[in-house]
Design a protein around this motif. Structure first.
Motif, short mmCIF file in Angstrom:
data_model
loop_
_atom_site.label_atom_id
_atom_site.label_comp_id
_atom_site.label_asym_id
_atom_site.label_seq_id
_atom_site.Cartn_x
_atom_site.Cartn_y
_atom_site.Cartn_z
N PRO A 197 4.94 -0.95 -6.38
CA PRO A 197 5.28 -2.25 -5.78
C PRO A 197 4.75 -3.38 -6.69
CG PRO A 197 4.35 -0.78 -4.13
CD PRO A 197 4.20 -0.07 -5.44
N ASN A 205 3.52 3.17 1.83
CA ASN A 205 4.41 3.36 0.68
C ASN A 205 4.83 4.80 0.45
OD1 ASN A 205 4.36 0.60 -0.32
ND2 ASN A 205 2.21 0.96 -0.79
N ILE A 228 9.30 4.44 -2.00
CA ILE A 228 9.67 3.04 -2.26
C ILE A 228 11.10 2.94 -2.79
CG2 ILE A 228 8.95 0.96 -3.49
CD1 ILE A 228 6.35 2.87 -3.99
N GLY A 288 0.54 2.62 -4.25
CA GLY A 288 2.00 2.52 -4.14
C GLY A 288 2.75 3.67 -4.76
#
Ligand code: ACO
Ligand code: PYR
Length: 529
Positions: free
Chosen positions: A265, A71, A3, A41
């Motif tokens: 996230p 992710n 990410i 995530g």
């Protein structure tokens, strides 16, 4: 790509977590867990050691087609090449190269004694193995992270050599060098001093990988981040070898909620509770109720004085809002309850007791008295709810009047024991006399009771006994001790727990059973007839 590359949340549940005693993951389990991790995530999912563990080789093969990560990036874990072998000729390095993983995390020795005694090679050859393997994988287009095994013990024994391993790895192209507290015995202040020194001395990008042998894995990981590492490794539910790895969810929650870092996230931290429990379902290891943030007890309040302050403001007894990690505050009613506990628990169950001080006091006294006789309400919400309804309405909720019940257990010639019960009761004005058979006395009573009331209350057919727990309360008394029974009943939409106490195990079970059916009918909004 992860990410954000500025800070790595690196999960090793599928590799180091799987090293936990009693934890055995199939390839399908690993795929299911990887899906949960990606949903959470995390930036990196260490999938295992392809080339060493056949299941891990298969996992990487299947993951390529079965998993489409949104992710995370997969990391394949494995050792540097063997002493005396060029990385390009090493079969295990080849398996890492061919795994298809975007990242390879190499484990390397950084403690001189381990190089000389476990690897049985020279300190220089170990440096060659590190540099050669990192370069080889980089040339293959993979990103390389390097886990320096026993780093903190190695630093204590031979600082210059431990630093040299970090330098050589970074110069060869490792993106991150993770310092490992492999034996888990380092304390936070010392760990922080070492991290600062390594950063200043080598300029390498550092990560941290902690074990919990001294109970400091999460604290050590936070201390390392505060000292400047930008890559943190851990496992869900703290799974791992011996006492486990650093609990990744606790680390992330601490850094997000208390240090203002954005690591998952947006909004995903609130999925922590759900995902920790979903992964526990897959591993089949009961989740610790006392786990920080995501344990069932993490925001459960038992003491009366705590409840009285919480009534004013939950923050007075909670370090954070449980909703931020997807958990809930729970009030436990027990002998330690005061009026505030009863009032808040009542609110949780849908009763507004705020204006009836006398009633609340009466309930608190009854709870204390019943608990002194062996009942427990903190685990039996449904029995407490019936007690509360009785105090509020002036009579106990009742859907049938039991005249009598009995049960016999017969041992047959074939060696099998079966139970038969008879229940006499009046339901909806009709007198019922019903027998039931079962593989034990409680099963036989359950069958007879539900048959006796199903005509009046068909909802009872949805009820199923899903758990049954017995506990001897005064153990010194042997077979004439007081017995407590907890029964969990489910209806496909939820479940509830009731309690019964008696000198006789069947009598205690009957009480819990009747409460279970009564609460279920109340829950289904049946009208007593
Ligand atoms: C700190 C950690 O948790 S690291 C992760 C540890 N995880 C695991 O061990 C799980 C998977 N392991 C395995 O499947 C096996 O142990 C294998 C395939 C890696 C090795 O198996 P085997 O070859 O049968 O040997 P064994 O299990 O006894 O391991 C010791 C060998 O690894 C070598 N070794 C140990 N550490 C390293 C290293 N960092 N780099 C290269 N070789 C190493 C040892 O020198 C020894 O080699 P030798 O047999 O040639 O003397
Ligand atoms: C690499 C690893 O798992 C350790 O050193 O603990």
């Amino acid at each position: 790509m992860s990410i954000s590359d500025d800070f790595h949340v690196y999960d090793t549940t599928l590799r180091d977590g799987a090293q936990q005693e009693g934890l055995a993951l199939s390839v399908a389990d690993k795929i299911a867990i990887a899906q949960h991790l990606d949903e959470l995530g995390v930036g990196f999912i260490e999938g295992g050691w392809p080339g060493a563990v056949p299941k891990d080789t298969e996992f990487f093969e299947r993951a390529r087609t079965e998993l489409h990560l949104r992710n995370a990036t997969f990391a394949a874990f494995g050792a540097t090449c063997k002493p005396g072998t060029p990385a390009a000729d090493d079969q295990q390095v080849a398996a890492l190269r061919d795994s298809g993983a975007g990242v390879v995390t190499l484990v390397a020795k950084s403690h001189d004694a381990h190089v000389e005694r476990a690897l049985r090679t020279t300190l220089d050859e170990n440096l060659r193995m590190v540099a050669d393997t990192v370069r080889h994988l980089r040339d293959n287009g993979q990103r390389v992270f390097l886990d320096t095994e026993h780093f903190f013990d190695g630093y204590r024994a031979n600082r210059a050599y431990a630093l040299e391993v970090v330098r050589v790895a970074a110069e060869a192209g490792a993106d991150v060098v993770a310092l490992c507290d492999t034996n888990g015995g380092t304390l936070p202040r010392e760990l922080q001093d070492v991290v600062r020194d390594v950063l200043e001395s080598t300029g390498a990008r550092l990560g941290i990988h902690c074990h919990n042998d001294a109970g400091c894995a999460v604290a050590n990981s936070i201390a390392a981040v505060e000292a400047g590492v930008t890559h943190v490794q851990g496992t869900i539910n703290g799974y791992g070898e011996r006492t486990g790895n650093a609990d990744l969810l606790a680390i992330v929650a601490n850094l997000e909620l208390k240090r203002g870092m954005e690591l998952l996230p947006a909004g995903n931290l609130a999925e922590s509770f759900r995902i920790a429990h979903a992964i526990a379902e897959v591993t089949n290891v009961p989740p610790s109720s006392r786990a920080p943030y995501v344990g069932l007890s993490a925001f459960a309040h038992k003491a009366g004085l705590h409840a009285s302050a919480i009534k004013v403001d939950p923050d007075l007894y909670q370090h954070t809002d449980p909703a931020r990690v997807g958990n809930d505050m729970r009030m436990l009613v027990s002998e330690m309850a005061g009026r505030a506990s009863i009032e808040l628990k009542g609110r949780e169950l849908g009763f507004d007791l705020s204006n009836d001080r006398e009633l609340v006091g009466r309930v608190a006294d009854r709870v204390k008295d019943l608990e002194s006789r062996g009942y427990t309400f903190e685990a039996a919400d449904a029995s407490f709810s019936l007690l509360l309804t009785e105090e509020v309405d002036g009579r106990r909720p009742s859907y049938f009047d039991v005249e009598s019940w009995r049960v016999i257990t017969e041992s047959r010639a074939d060696g099998e024991a079966v139970s038969e019960s008879t229940v006499k009761l009046v339901a909806a004005g009709e007198r019922e006399i019903v027998t039931g058979e079962g593989n034990g006395p409680v099963n036989a009573l359950d069958h007879a009771l539900r048959t006796a009331i199903e005509r009046a209350y068909p909802a009872v057919n949805k009820f199923e006994l899903v758990d049954y727990k017995v506990r001897i309360l005064d153990q010194g008394h042997g077979t004439d001790a007081v017995i407590r029974v907890l029964i969990e009943t489910a209806d496909g939409e939820g479940s509830w727990v009731t309690v019964g106490v008696g000198h006789n195990i069947v009598e205690a079970s009957w009480e819990a059973l009747v409460d279970g059916f009564t609460f279920g009918l109340l829950r289904h909004k049946e009208v007593a007839r």
